[in-house]
Design a protein around this motif. Structure first.
Motif, PDB file in Angstrom:
ATOM      1  N   GLY A   1      -1.272  18.235   1.269  1.00  0.00           N
ATOM      2  CA  GLY A   1      -0.941  18.994   0.049  1.00  0.00           C
ATOM      3  C   GLY A   1      -1.457  18.388  -1.241  1.00  0.00           C
ATOM      4  N   TYR A   2      -2.054  17.180  -1.202  1.00  0.00           N
ATOM      5  CA  TYR A   2      -2.614  16.590  -2.421  1.00  0.00           C
ATOM      6  C   TYR A   2      -4.138  16.585  -2.382  1.00  0.00           C
ATOM      7  CZ  TYR A   2      -3.652  12.526   0.459  1.00  0.00           C
ATOM      8  OH  TYR A   2      -4.151  11.723   1.445  1.00  0.00           O
ATOM      9  N   GLU A   3      -4.736  16.882  -1.213  1.00  0.00           N
ATOM     10  CA  GLU A   3      -6.164  16.654  -1.012  1.00  0.00           C
ATOM     11  C   GLU A   3      -7.054  17.388  -2.012  1.00  0.00           C
ATOM     12  OE1 GLU A   3      -3.883  17.147   1.394  1.00  0.00           O
ATOM     13  OE2 GLU A   3      -4.591  16.495   3.365  1.00  0.00           O
ATOM     14  N   TYR A   4      -6.592  18.574  -2.467  1.00  0.00           N
ATOM     15  CA  TYR A   4      -7.393  19.361  -3.415  1.00  0.00           C
ATOM     16  C   TYR A   4      -7.741  18.544  -4.652  1.00  0.00           C
ATOM     17  CZ  TYR A   4      -3.429  19.672  -6.513  1.00  0.00           C
ATOM     18  OH  TYR A   4      -2.420  19.324  -7.364  1.00  0.00           O
ATOM     19  N   SER A   5      -6.873  17.537  -4.984  1.00  0.00           N
ATOM     20  CA  SER A   5      -7.034  16.800  -6.239  1.00  0.00           C
ATOM     21  C   SER A   5      -8.093  15.703  -6.131  1.00  0.00           C
ATOM     22  CB  SER A   5      -5.698  16.159  -6.620  1.00  0.00           C
ATOM     23  OG  SER A   5      -5.370  15.133  -5.682  1.00  0.00           O
ATOM     24  N   GLY A   6      -8.482  15.352  -4.907  1.00  0.00           N
ATOM     25  CA  GLY A   6      -9.500  14.311  -4.715  1.00  0.00           C
ATOM     26  C   GLY A   6      -8.934  12.892  -4.788  1.00  0.00           C
ATOM     27  N   ILE A   7      -7.630  12.731  -4.997  1.00  0.00           N
ATOM     28  CA  ILE A   7      -7.060  11.376  -5.106  1.00  0.00           C
ATOM     29  C   ILE A   7      -6.775  10.776  -3.719  1.00  0.00           C
ATOM     30  CG2 ILE A   7      -5.931  11.860  -7.309  1.00  0.00           C
ATOM     31  CD1 ILE A   7      -3.232  11.659  -5.473  1.00  0.00           C
ATOM     32  N   THR A   8      -6.571   9.464  -3.683  1.00  0.00           N
ATOM     33  CA  THR A   8      -6.028   8.805  -2.492  1.00  0.00           C
ATOM     34  C   THR A   8      -4.713   8.152  -2.904  1.00  0.00           C
ATOM     35  OG1 THR A   8      -8.247   8.312  -1.725  1.00  0.00           O
ATOM     36  CG2 THR A   8      -6.463   7.078  -0.697  1.00  0.00           C
ATOM     37  N   PRO A   9      -3.587   8.607  -2.352  1.00  0.00           N
ATOM     38  CA  PRO A   9      -2.323   7.943  -2.680  1.00  0.00           C
ATOM     39  C   PRO A   9      -2.221   6.610  -1.948  1.00  0.00           C
ATOM     40  CG  PRO A   9      -1.947   9.748  -1.141  1.00  0.00           C
ATOM     41  CD  PRO A   9      -3.424   9.719  -1.403  1.00  0.00           C
ATOM     42  N   ASP A  10      -1.306   5.740  -2.388  1.00  0.00           N
ATOM     43  CA  ASP A  10      -1.087   4.478  -1.674  1.00  0.00           C
ATOM     44  C   ASP A  10      -0.144   4.677  -0.504  1.00  0.00           C
ATOM     45  OD1 ASP A  10      -2.627   2.838  -3.529  1.00  0.00           O
ATOM     46  OD2 ASP A  10      -1.063   3.412  -4.953  1.00  0.00           O
ATOM     47  N   ILE A  11       0.767   5.653  -0.659  1.00  0.00           N
ATOM     48  CA  ILE A  11       1.769   5.933   0.380  1.00  0.00           C
ATOM     49  C   ILE A  11       1.921   7.446   0.505  1.00  0.00           C
ATOM     50  CG2 ILE A  11       4.215   5.637   1.036  1.00  0.00           C
ATOM     51  CD1 ILE A  11       4.288   3.136  -0.768  1.00  0.00           C
ATOM     52  N   ILE A  12       2.088   7.912   1.737  1.00  0.00           N
ATOM     53  CA  ILE A  12       2.409   9.332   1.972  1.00  0.00           C
ATOM     54  C   ILE A  12       3.687   9.365   2.802  1.00  0.00           C
ATOM     55  CG2 ILE A  12       1.661  11.487   3.070  1.00  0.00           C
ATOM     56  CD1 ILE A  12      -1.237  10.349   2.955  1.00  0.00           C
ATOM     57  N   THR A  13       4.623  10.242   2.434  1.00  0.00           N
ATOM     58  CA  THR A  13       5.786  10.431   3.303  1.00  0.00           C
ATOM     59  C   THR A  13       5.760  11.845   3.873  1.00  0.00           C
ATOM     60  OG1 THR A  13       7.148  10.976   1.354  1.00  0.00           O
ATOM     61  CG2 THR A  13       7.252   8.712   2.181  1.00  0.00           C
ATOM     62  N   LEU A  14       6.174  11.935   5.130  1.00  0.00           N
ATOM     63  CA  LEU A  14       6.115  13.195   5.879  1.00  0.00           C
ATOM     64  C   LEU A  14       7.397  13.395   6.673  1.00  0.00           C
ATOM     65  CD1 LEU A  14       2.681  12.983   7.744  1.00  0.00           C
ATOM     66  CD2 LEU A  14       3.241  14.565   5.902  1.00  0.00           C
ATOM     67  N   ALA A  15       7.714  14.632   6.962  1.00  0.00           N
ATOM     68  CA  ALA A  15       8.789  14.963   7.928  1.00  0.00           C
ATOM     69  C   ALA A  15       8.656  16.465   8.189  1.00  0.00           C
ATOM     70  CB  ALA A  15      10.169  14.590   7.398  1.00  0.00           C
ATOM     71  N   LYS A  16       9.738  17.215   8.155  1.00  0.00           N
ATOM     72  CA  LYS A  16       9.734  18.667   8.342  1.00  0.00           C
ATOM     73  C   LYS A  16       8.750  19.115   9.431  1.00  0.00           C
ATOM     74  CE  LYS A  16      11.733  20.146   3.953  1.00  0.00           C
ATOM     75  NZ  LYS A  16      12.992  20.735   4.370  1.00  0.00           N
ATOM     76  N   GLY A  17       7.568  19.646   9.051  1.00  0.00           N
ATOM     77  CA  GLY A  17       6.633  20.197  10.033  1.00  0.00           C
ATOM     78  C   GLY A  17       6.058  19.162  10.992  1.00  0.00           C
ATOM     79  N   LEU A  18       6.196  17.881  10.659  1.00  0.00           N
ATOM     80  CA  LEU A  18       5.572  16.840  11.484  1.00  0.00           C
ATOM     81  C   LEU A  18       6.021  16.894  12.942  1.00  0.00           C
ATOM     82  CD1 LEU A  18       3.873  14.230  11.721  1.00  0.00           C
ATOM     83  CD2 LEU A  18       5.853  12.948  10.906  1.00  0.00           C
ATOM     84  N   GLY A  19       7.284  17.199  13.166  1.00  0.00           N
ATOM     85  CA  GLY A  19       7.803  17.223  14.542  1.00  0.00           C
ATOM     86  C   GLY A  19       7.726  18.600  15.190  1.00  0.00           C
ATOM     87  N   GLY A  20       7.051  19.538  14.563  1.00  0.00           N
ATOM     88  CA  GLY A  20       6.915  20.874  15.154  1.00  0.00           C
ATOM     89  C   GLY A  20       8.272  21.497  15.494  1.00  0.00           C
ATOM     90  N   GLY A  21       9.314  21.140  14.736  1.00  0.00           N
ATOM     91  CA  GLY A  21      10.654  21.684  14.979  1.00  0.00           C
ATOM     92  C   GLY A  21      11.620  20.632  15.502  1.00  0.00           C
ATOM     93  N   LEU A  22      11.116  19.465  15.858  1.00  0.00           N
ATOM     94  CA  LEU A  22      12.006  18.362  16.273  1.00  0.00           C
ATOM     95  C   LEU A  22      12.103  17.340  15.138  1.00  0.00           C
ATOM     96  CD1 LEU A  22      11.624  19.649  19.083  1.00  0.00           C
ATOM     97  CD2 LEU A  22      11.708  17.353  20.018  1.00  0.00           C
ATOM     98  N   PRO A  23      13.185  16.533  15.114  1.00  0.00           N
ATOM     99  CA  PRO A  23      13.328  15.574  14.011  1.00  0.00           C
ATOM    100  C   PRO A  23      12.318  14.441  14.108  1.00  0.00           C
ATOM    101  CG  PRO A  23      15.309  15.615  15.401  1.00  0.00           C
ATOM    102  CD  PRO A  23      14.297  16.489  16.057  1.00  0.00           C
ATOM    103  N   LEU A  24      11.505  14.317  13.070  1.00  0.00           N
ATOM    104  CA  LEU A  24      10.494  13.263  13.023  1.00  0.00           C
ATOM    105  C   LEU A  24      10.046  13.079  11.573  1.00  0.00           C
ATOM    106  CD1 LEU A  24       8.664  11.349  14.674  1.00  0.00           C
ATOM    107  CD2 LEU A  24       6.997  13.197  14.840  1.00  0.00           C
ATOM    108  N   GLY A  25       9.982  11.837  11.130  1.00  0.00           N
ATOM    109  CA  GLY A  25       9.471  11.537   9.796  1.00  0.00           C
ATOM    110  C   GLY A  25       8.460  10.412   9.887  1.00  0.00           C
ATOM    111  N   ALA A  26       7.699  10.221   8.833  1.00  0.00           N
ATOM    112  CA  ALA A  26       6.735   9.121   8.823  1.00  0.00           C
ATOM    113  C   ALA A  26       6.491   8.663   7.396  1.00  0.00           C
ATOM    114  CB  ALA A  26       5.416   9.559   9.445  1.00  0.00           C
ATOM    115  N   MET A  27       6.332   7.353   7.235  1.00  0.00           N
ATOM    116  CA  MET A  27       5.874   6.787   5.971  1.00  0.00           C
ATOM    117  C   MET A  27       4.537   6.135   6.296  1.00  0.00           C
ATOM    118  SD  MET A  27       5.734   3.739   3.880  1.00  0.00           S
ATOM    119  CE  MET A  27       6.256   2.653   5.124  1.00  0.00           C
ATOM    120  N   ILE A  28       3.504   6.586   5.603  1.00  0.00           N
ATOM    121  CA  ILE A  28       2.155   6.068   5.888  1.00  0.00           C
ATOM    122  C   ILE A  28       1.678   5.270   4.682  1.00  0.00           C
ATOM    123  CG2 ILE A  28      -0.169   6.666   6.680  1.00  0.00           C
ATOM    124  CD1 ILE A  28       0.869   9.477   7.330  1.00  0.00           C
ATOM    125  N   THR A  29       1.389   3.990   4.885  1.00  0.00           N
ATOM    126  CA  THR A  29       0.720   3.240   3.820  1.00  0.00           C
ATOM    127  C   THR A  29      -0.768   3.499   4.002  1.00  0.00           C
ATOM    128  OG1 THR A  29       0.743   1.279   5.252  1.00  0.00           O
ATOM    129  CG2 THR A  29       2.479   1.436   3.593  1.00  0.00           C
TER     130      THR A  29
END
Ligand code: PLP
Length: 396
Positions: free
Chosen positions: A234-262
């Motif tokens: 969801g940030y890629e359009y801006s051309g930036i690279t973040p230092d950290i990305i956090t994810l959940a919701k759709g990541l598990g395709g309906g199952l509980p799952l989160g991720a913190m990516i450095t």
């Protein structure tokens, strides 16, 4: 005779905390973008489990991956490795485009943001800048970074060293940021407050400010991620690279799952023992996540999300009473000219359409990326009817 939905409400009120109030429906099954309640009524689901069921309910690829995985290995704790987590981590680091990227798996969006908060402390700095109107979760650390006072006030005092800048206003951020700040955290689009989109150059300007002061930039892609906006995060359009990305919701395709990516070298790394969770990244959730990603890739759903989202925007924008349709891809906020969003949601539900009103004037749409053309037509028709009926009643 009492309906099963009413019976379920009575049992709910007797046994469950009312932090969500009492829902109107008890759902029994789903398929793609359709769900059925316990009384057998059919609904078209335009909320998708609040942006979680990215490839639809009971997607056959997810069902078979989960079934296979749970037959073979359901959970191993964090003392052992397993293929589903290794494969999913490889996929996610690949999507970031950075060979420095490393994943920490957890169970939810709040936990992913807690992990980001903790890792930011390893810089030796303690201050956080978040955004007014933001939502990062309900646990104490994540709530401390959430810029909505109604959610915070009953639980004060929260973490002290958090400041809030108006979302989208780079000058305010410029005034707040300093070398004492460990991390700026923000969503590419603020979903929970009503799908609020910042100016197009905002993320780039935030990145520049963070670089100038040596501050970590964390993109909370919990709601915007996994193809929802037509991009992986969801940030890629801006051309930036973040230092950290956090994810959940759709990541598990309906199952509980989160991720913190450095993502970059700027982000510190956890040392053994510094953080953890028992269930985070368990094999079944990771298998579900991998299956969901394979469906997104195979069916080219990033492209479809943009296309269908664009169609919804152009059709819904034409309706009387609609001021604006904002957002990107299949995360949309329909802004109305009156405070009738809840009434529209109620009437739509009575006519077999599930929607959500994050604020009195905004209706949020976050359907599965697999929603069909026929279902989109059904949605537009039912939505137009519900909005027209509510407006006529209001105007009369
Ligand atoms: C942007 C964002 N971050 C974090 C969260 C919290 O996620 P969870 O409810 O899985 O803890 C949400 C949930 O709506 C969210 O939209």
């Amino acid at each position: 005779m009492k309906s099963r939905n009413i019976e379920a409400q009575e049992r709910w009120q007797k046994n469950i905390q009312l932090n969500y109030g009492t829902p109107q429906l008890s759902l029994a099954k789903g398929s793609g973008s359709v769900v059925w309640d316990v009384d057998g009524n059919r609904y078209l689901d335009l909320l998708g489990g609040i942006a979680t069921t990215v490839v639809g309910h009971a997607n056959p690829t997810v069902v078979s991956a989960v079934s296979k995985q749970i037959r073979e290995l359901s959970h191993v704790s964090n003392f052992y490795m397993h293929e589903p987590a290794l494969k999913l981590a490889q996929k996610l680091t690949g999507f970031t485009g950075s060979d420095k990227a490393r994943v920490f798996f957890c169970n939810s969006g709040a936990e992913a943001n807690e992990a980001a908060l903790k890792i930011s402390r390893l810089t030796g700095r303690t201050q956080i800048i978040s955004m007014e109107g933001s939502f990062h979760g309900r646990t104490t650390g994540a709530l401390s970074m959430t810029g909505q006072s109604a959610k915070r006030i009953p639980f004060l005092p929260l973490l002290k060293d958090v400041k809030f800048a108006p979302f989208g206003d780079i000058d305010s951020l410029r005034r707040l940021i300093s070398r004492r700040v460990a991390m700026v955290i923000l969503e590419p689009i603020q979903g929970e407050i009503g799908v609020v989109v910042p100016p197009s150059d905002y993320l780039k300007n935030v990145r520049e400010l963070c670089d100038r002061y040596g501050v970590l930039l964390c993109i909370d892609a919990v709601q915007t991620g996994m193809g929802r906006t037509g991009e992986w995060f969801g940030y890629e359009y801006s051309g930036i690279t973040p230092d950290i990305i956090t994810l959940a919701k759709g990541l598990g395709g309906g199952l509980p799952l989160g991720a913190m990516i450095t993502v970059t070298e700027n982000a510190p790394a956890f040392k053994p023992g510094e953080h953890g969770t028992t269930f985070g990244g368990n094999p079944v959730s990771c298998a579900a996540g991998l299956a969901a990603i394979s469906v997104i890739e195979k069916k080219e759903l990033l492209v479809r999300s943009k296309k269908v989202g664009g169609l919804i925007k152009s059709e819904i924008s034409k309706l009387p009473g609609v001021v604006e349709v904002r957002g990107a891809g299949l995360l949309r906020g329909v802004v109305l000219d009156q405070d009738v969003a809840n009434k529209v949601v109620d009437l739509a539900r009575a006519h077999g359409l599930l929607l959500n009103a994050p604020s009195p004037r905004v209706i949020r749409l976050a359907p599965a990326l697999t929603i069909t053309d026929a279902q989109v037509r059904e949605f537009i028709k039912k939505f137009a009817f519900a909005l027209k009926s509510v407006r006529e009643e209001k105007i009369a």
